[in-house]
Design a protein around this motif. Structure first.
Motif, mmCIF file in Angstrom:
data_model
loop_
_atom_site.group_PDB
_atom_site.id
_atom_site.type_symbol
_atom_site.label_atom_id
_atom_site.label_comp_id
_atom_site.label_asym_id
_atom_site.label_seq_id
_atom_site.Cartn_x
_atom_site.Cartn_y
_atom_site.Cartn_z
ATOM 1 N N MET A 1 -10.189 -0.190 2.336
ATOM 2 C CA MET A 1 -9.018 -0.390 1.485
ATOM 3 C C MET A 1 -8.124 -1.544 1.950
ATOM 4 S SD MET A 1 -7.754 3.438 0.411
ATOM 5 C CE MET A 1 -7.091 3.799 2.013
ATOM 6 N N GLU A 2 -8.458 -2.143 3.081
ATOM 7 C CA GLU A 2 -7.628 -3.240 3.575
ATOM 8 C C GLU A 2 -7.578 -4.356 2.525
ATOM 9 O OE1 GLU A 2 -6.869 -5.504 7.788
ATOM 10 O OE2 GLU A 2 -8.906 -4.878 7.323
ATOM 11 N N ASN A 3 -6.405 -4.866 2.261
ATOM 12 C CA ASN A 3 -6.152 -5.900 1.254
ATOM 13 C C ASN A 3 -6.347 -5.414 -0.183
ATOM 14 O OD1 ASN A 3 -5.549 -7.831 3.272
ATOM 15 N ND2 ASN A 3 -7.740 -8.196 3.536
ATOM 16 N N ASN A 4 -6.494 -4.118 -0.379
ATOM 17 C CA ASN A 4 -6.623 -3.544 -1.716
ATOM 18 C C ASN A 4 -5.227 -3.419 -2.324
ATOM 19 O OD1 ASN A 4 -6.536 -1.389 -3.723
ATOM 20 N ND2 ASN A 4 -8.675 -1.011 -3.196
ATOM 21 N N LEU A 5 -5.008 -4.079 -3.435
ATOM 22 C CA LEU A 5 -3.683 -4.088 -4.053
ATOM 23 C C LEU A 5 -3.246 -2.701 -4.521
ATOM 24 C CD1 LEU A 5 -3.810 -7.449 -6.038
ATOM 25 C CD2 LEU A 5 -2.757 -6.987 -3.816
ATOM 26 N N ASP A 6 -4.193 -1.880 -4.971
ATOM 27 C CA ASP A 6 -3.848 -0.520 -5.382
ATOM 28 C C ASP A 6 -3.303 0.289 -4.207
ATOM 29 O OD1 ASP A 6 -4.555 -0.919 -8.032
ATOM 30 O OD2 ASP A 6 -6.616 -0.224 -7.725
ATOM 31 N N ALA A 7 -3.925 0.128 -3.059
ATOM 32 C CA ALA A 7 -3.450 0.838 -1.866
ATOM 33 C C ALA A 7 -2.061 0.348 -1.475
ATOM 34 C CB ALA A 7 -4.430 0.653 -0.712
ATOM 35 N N LEU A 8 -1.871 -0.949 -1.479
ATOM 36 C CA LEU A 8 -0.583 -1.509 -1.088
ATOM 37 C C LEU A 8 0.525 -1.146 -2.081
ATOM 38 C CD1 LEU A 8 -1.681 -5.005 0.248
ATOM 39 C CD2 LEU A 8 -1.048 -2.985 1.566
ATOM 40 N N SER A 9 0.152 -0.894 -3.343
ATOM 41 C CA SER A 9 1.160 -0.523 -4.338
ATOM 42 C C SER A 9 1.766 0.850 -4.035
ATOM 43 C CB SER A 9 0.564 -0.547 -5.746
ATOM 44 O OG SER A 9 -0.317 0.536 -5.928
ATOM 45 N N GLN A 10 1.119 1.631 -3.186
ATOM 46 C CA GLN A 10 1.677 2.927 -2.783
ATOM 47 C C GLN A 10 3.042 2.767 -2.123
ATOM 48 O OE1 GLN A 10 0.406 6.111 -3.208
ATOM 49 N NE2 GLN A 10 -1.171 5.201 -4.484
ATOM 50 N N ALA A 11 3.292 1.602 -1.537
ATOM 51 C CA ALA A 11 4.586 1.358 -0.893
ATOM 52 C C ALA A 11 5.731 1.509 -1.897
ATOM 53 C CB ALA A 11 4.610 -0.027 -0.249
ATOM 54 N N ASN A 12 5.487 1.126 -3.138
ATOM 55 C CA ASN A 12 6.513 1.280 -4.175
ATOM 56 C C ASN A 12 6.828 2.751 -4.433
ATOM 57 O OD1 ASN A 12 6.726 -1.492 -4.528
ATOM 58 N ND2 ASN A 12 5.095 -1.515 -6.053
ATOM 59 N N ARG A 13 5.811 3.592 -4.372
ATOM 60 C CA ARG A 13 6.033 5.034 -4.550
ATOM 61 C C ARG A 13 6.888 5.585 -3.414
ATOM 62 N NH1 ARG A 13 0.317 7.417 -6.756
ATOM 63 N NH2 ARG A 13 0.398 6.355 -8.763
ATOM 64 N N PHE A 14 6.632 5.114 -2.204
ATOM 65 C CA PHE A 14 7.447 5.548 -1.064
ATOM 66 C C PHE A 14 8.913 5.147 -1.264
ATOM 67 C CE2 PHE A 14 3.451 6.109 1.182
ATOM 68 C CZ PHE A 14 3.716 7.199 1.982
#
Length: 140
Positions: A51-64
């Protein structure tokens, strides 16, 4: 003297039950969350994995960030349960604590050829039923 010894043994047993091992990959993510915020936590959790560099994974930061708007500042975490699924994979059920509430999470990890436990997937929700087995929440 017997009471003291029995009390000491009970205290030591209770303490050892509370302690849960945590892989470095998870611990590093929570440390990053505490010092640098949710985006750093997500980047740390996905580092070295598929998942490294996966934009979907990184978008989880917005949920936090949305959760922080609702529950307040991040306060810490607790490993509630861990289970070794196989010689290479494990699952960790974790509560993420905020000033006014709690986030329930599930992390799956994989032990790679370098013997490093990396996060392969994770889920978060404010409702435990959405990420944890029902028997763990309500009993059997």
């Amino acid at each position: 003297m017997k009471k003291l010894t029995i009390g000491t043994i009970l205290f030591a047993s209770a303490f050892s039950i509370q302690a849960s091992p945590i892989p470095n990959s998870l611990a590093a993510g929570f440390k990053a969350y505490s010092s640098d915020g949710p985006r750093s936590a997500i980047q740390s959790w996905v580092k070295g994995g598929a998942m490294e560099n996966n934009l979907d994974a990184l978008s989880q930061a917005n949920r936090f960030r949305q959760i922080e708007d609702y529950y307040g500042k991040y306060q810490g975490f607790e490993i509630v349960k861990s289970n070794k699924i196989s010689s290479k994979s494990s699952v960790y059920l974790v509560t993420i604590n905020y000033k006014k509430g709690i986030l329930y999470s599930k992390f799956f990890t994989y032990r790679n050829n370098k013997n490093k436990e990396i996060v392969t997937s994770f889920k978060f929700h404010t409702e435990a039923e959405m990420v944890w087995p029902k028997y763990l929440i309500y009993g059997q």
